[in-house]
Design an enzyme around this catalytic site. Sequence first.
Site, PDB file in Angstrom:
ATOM      1  N   LEU A  82      30.763  -3.875  15.303  1.00 16.49           N
ATOM      2  CA  LEU A  82      31.788  -3.629  14.290  1.00 16.49           C
ATOM      3  C   LEU A  82      33.167  -4.077  14.771  1.00 16.49           C
ATOM      4  O   LEU A  82      34.151  -3.929  14.052  1.00 16.49           O
ATOM      5  CB  LEU A  82      31.825  -2.137  13.916  1.00 16.49           C
ATOM      6  CG  LEU A  82      30.765  -1.682  12.916  1.00 16.49           C
ATOM      7  CD1 LEU A  82      29.370  -1.685  13.487  1.00 16.49           C
ATOM      8  CD2 LEU A  82      31.082  -0.304  12.411  1.00 16.49           C
ATOM      9  N   SER A 127      31.560  -9.111   5.782  1.00 11.57           N
ATOM     10  CA  SER A 127      32.581  -8.659   4.841  1.00 11.57           C
ATOM     11  C   SER A 127      32.484  -9.416   3.525  1.00 11.57           C
ATOM     12  O   SER A 127      32.171 -10.614   3.497  1.00 11.57           O
ATOM     13  CB  SER A 127      33.957  -8.901   5.461  1.00 11.57           C
ATOM     14  OG  SER A 127      34.963  -8.794   4.483  1.00 11.57           O
ATOM     15  N   GLU A 129      34.877 -10.395   2.084  1.00 11.71           N
ATOM     16  CA  GLU A 129      35.914 -11.428   2.236  1.00 11.71           C
ATOM     17  C   GLU A 129      35.276 -12.795   2.483  1.00 11.71           C
ATOM     18  O   GLU A 129      35.875 -13.833   2.196  1.00 11.71           O
ATOM     19  CB  GLU A 129      36.831 -11.017   3.403  1.00 11.71           C
ATOM     20  CG  GLU A 129      38.135 -11.767   3.507  1.00 11.71           C
ATOM     21  CD  GLU A 129      39.137 -11.491   2.393  1.00 11.71           C
ATOM     22  OE1 GLU A 129      39.131 -10.398   1.802  1.00 11.71           O
ATOM     23  OE2 GLU A 129      39.927 -12.403   2.115  1.00 11.71           O
ATOM     24  N   TYR A 151      39.853 -14.790   9.219  1.00 13.81           N
ATOM     25  CA  TYR A 151      38.980 -13.615   9.293  1.00 13.81           C
ATOM     26  C   TYR A 151      37.636 -13.913   8.616  1.00 13.81           C
ATOM     27  O   TYR A 151      36.558 -13.726   9.209  1.00 13.81           O
ATOM     28  CB  TYR A 151      39.664 -12.416   8.614  1.00 13.81           C
ATOM     29  CG  TYR A 151      38.763 -11.228   8.392  1.00 13.81           C
ATOM     30  CD1 TYR A 151      38.333 -10.446   9.452  1.00 13.81           C
ATOM     31  CD2 TYR A 151      38.332 -10.893   7.108  1.00 13.81           C
ATOM     32  CE1 TYR A 151      37.497  -9.359   9.243  1.00 13.81           C
ATOM     33  CE2 TYR A 151      37.511  -9.806   6.892  1.00 13.81           C
ATOM     34  CZ  TYR A 151      37.090  -9.034   7.965  1.00 13.81           C
ATOM     35  OH  TYR A 151      36.268  -7.965   7.751  1.00 13.81           O
TER      36      TYR A 151
HETATM   37  P1  GDP Z   1      41.200  -6.424   2.458  1.00  9.60           P
HETATM   38  O1  GDP Z   1      40.254  -6.546   1.328  1.00  9.60           O
HETATM   39  O2  GDP Z   1      40.516  -6.250   3.762  1.00  9.60           O
HETATM   40  O3  GDP Z   1      42.212  -7.501   2.500  1.00  9.60           O
HETATM   41  O4  GDP Z   1      41.924  -4.999   2.201  1.00  9.60           O
HETATM   42  P2  GDP Z   1      43.440  -4.620   1.877  1.00  9.60           P
HETATM   43  O5  GDP Z   1      43.451  -3.143   1.671  1.00  9.60           O
HETATM   44  O6  GDP Z   1      44.375  -5.168   2.908  1.00  9.60           O
HETATM   45  O7  GDP Z   1      43.757  -5.358   0.496  1.00  9.60           O
HETATM   46  C1  GDP Z   1      43.040  -5.060  -0.678  1.00  9.60           C
HETATM   47  C2  GDP Z   1      43.708  -5.715  -1.885  1.00  9.60           C
HETATM   48  O8  GDP Z   1      44.948  -5.042  -2.143  1.00  9.60           O
HETATM   49  C3  GDP Z   1      44.067  -7.185  -1.682  1.00  9.60           C
HETATM   50  O9  GDP Z   1      43.666  -7.902  -2.840  1.00  9.60           O
HETATM   51  C4  GDP Z   1      45.581  -7.209  -1.576  1.00  9.60           C
HETATM   52  O10 GDP Z   1      46.162  -8.397  -2.127  1.00  9.60           O
HETATM   53  C5  GDP Z   1      45.941  -6.002  -2.436  1.00  9.60           C
HETATM   54  N1  GDP Z   1      47.279  -5.468  -2.122  1.00  9.60           N
HETATM   55  C6  GDP Z   1      48.312  -5.310  -2.987  1.00  9.60           C
HETATM   56  N2  GDP Z   1      49.391  -4.827  -2.368  1.00  9.60           N
HETATM   57  C7  GDP Z   1      49.055  -4.685  -1.050  1.00  9.60           C
HETATM   58  C8  GDP Z   1      49.781  -4.219   0.091  1.00  9.60           C
HETATM   59  O11 GDP Z   1      50.956  -3.864   0.028  1.00  9.60           O
HETATM   60  N3  GDP Z   1      49.094  -4.191   1.279  1.00  9.60           N
HETATM   61  C9  GDP Z   1      47.771  -4.574   1.368  1.00  9.60           C
HETATM   62  N4  GDP Z   1      47.153  -4.504   2.550  1.00  9.60           N
HETATM   63  N5  GDP Z   1      47.098  -5.034   0.297  1.00  9.60           N
HETATM   64  C10 GDP Z   1      47.711  -5.089  -0.898  1.00  9.60           C
END
Ligand code: GDP
Length: 331
Positions: A82, A127, A129, A151
């Site tokens: 992980l 992921s 992603e 990533y």
């Molecule tokens: P990820 O899927 O691993 O990238 O998880 P995140 O929690 O970082 O992001 C999830 C989604 O939230 C993504 O589509 C981001 O574009 C959206 N998002 C919107 N505002 C924010 C922010 O302020 N911080 C982060 N981390 N994500 C954001």
Amino acid sequence: MLQVAGKKVAVITGITGQAGSYLADLLLSKSYEVHGVLRRVGHLGQAAHLASRVTWHTLCMEDYDQVRQLIERVQPDEYYNLAAVSFVPRSIEHPLETMSVTGMAVVYALEAIRQLHLPVRFFQAGSSEMFGKVCTAPQNEDTSFRPQNPYATAKVLAHNSVQNFRNHYGVFACNGILYNHESPRRGPEFVTRKITSSVARIACGLQSQLVLGNLDVQRDWGYAADFAEALWRMLQQPEPDDYVIGTGKLTTLRQLIEIAFDAVGLTGQDKVVVDPKFVRPPEQVCRVADISRARAKMNWNPTTPLEQWFREMIQHDLRLAQAELAGRQAA
Ligand code: GDP
């Protein structure tokens, strides 16, 4: 290293993170002997509550010899990988480190298992992603990957390597393609935790705004503890396979914001601010999991509803904010 008779032995890399620590909780509850891999001595992160129940190993997972020695000494039944550079913006800032830790380290562990001829069952945390600029929804194990950042690219390298080692050398290796999974142990840079932490601090008068990027995001958000159960079930199957793990349900960021403000008795209308610094390229097609295979083959289902775990996160962050406020008032 001598194993206690009848006790299964597991190695977990990334045990100090959210998913790894829930997995350790689960395996310990099933009486496993758990070995945790650390990158830095004494930095136990989310696994601090397990300090005395886990055997710790500090090593560099990007060093083949060290990984091989660990597997040779511990002779685990199961190895859960992980560890990763897991925050997308960080991976863009550090592409070399990401490819090495998130990608190549997986190849080293698989190669060590092959060279040692040990019957280790291997789990790789992939992921959603990896789907990147995906064209179809929902996604399953046959959906093509179109990774858009270091990533995701490193995770695809690891994913394909797991399949290579399974097909060419017969290693019992499984990929979990994990959709977003959240909990009070989530890092503060991820959006769910950023919302719960900011809203809790707003409720306590410690900050005035919730600053975010794109608000029109929809995601398949699940509960990290439910996912730990899926990881374990994968390695208990008669044959290795790859599994998409998610909830199959989409929630918008706006819905999360509403639940969070509602939970503390406030409205968010005048408190949410968009900062371009946090805006990422928009997702054209939603990332949402088709978990048919996990349901059919492992009888796995996400059991904790989003409202339940998200409110648990808010309560956790309210306690932290209240402690911070009390600390300030006492100072
Ligand atoms: P990820 O899927 O691993 O990238 O998880 P995140 O929690 O970082 O992001 C999830 C989604 O939230 C993504 O589509 C981001 O574009 C959206 N998002 C919107 N505002 C924010 C922010 O302020 N911080 C982060 N981390 N994500 C954001």
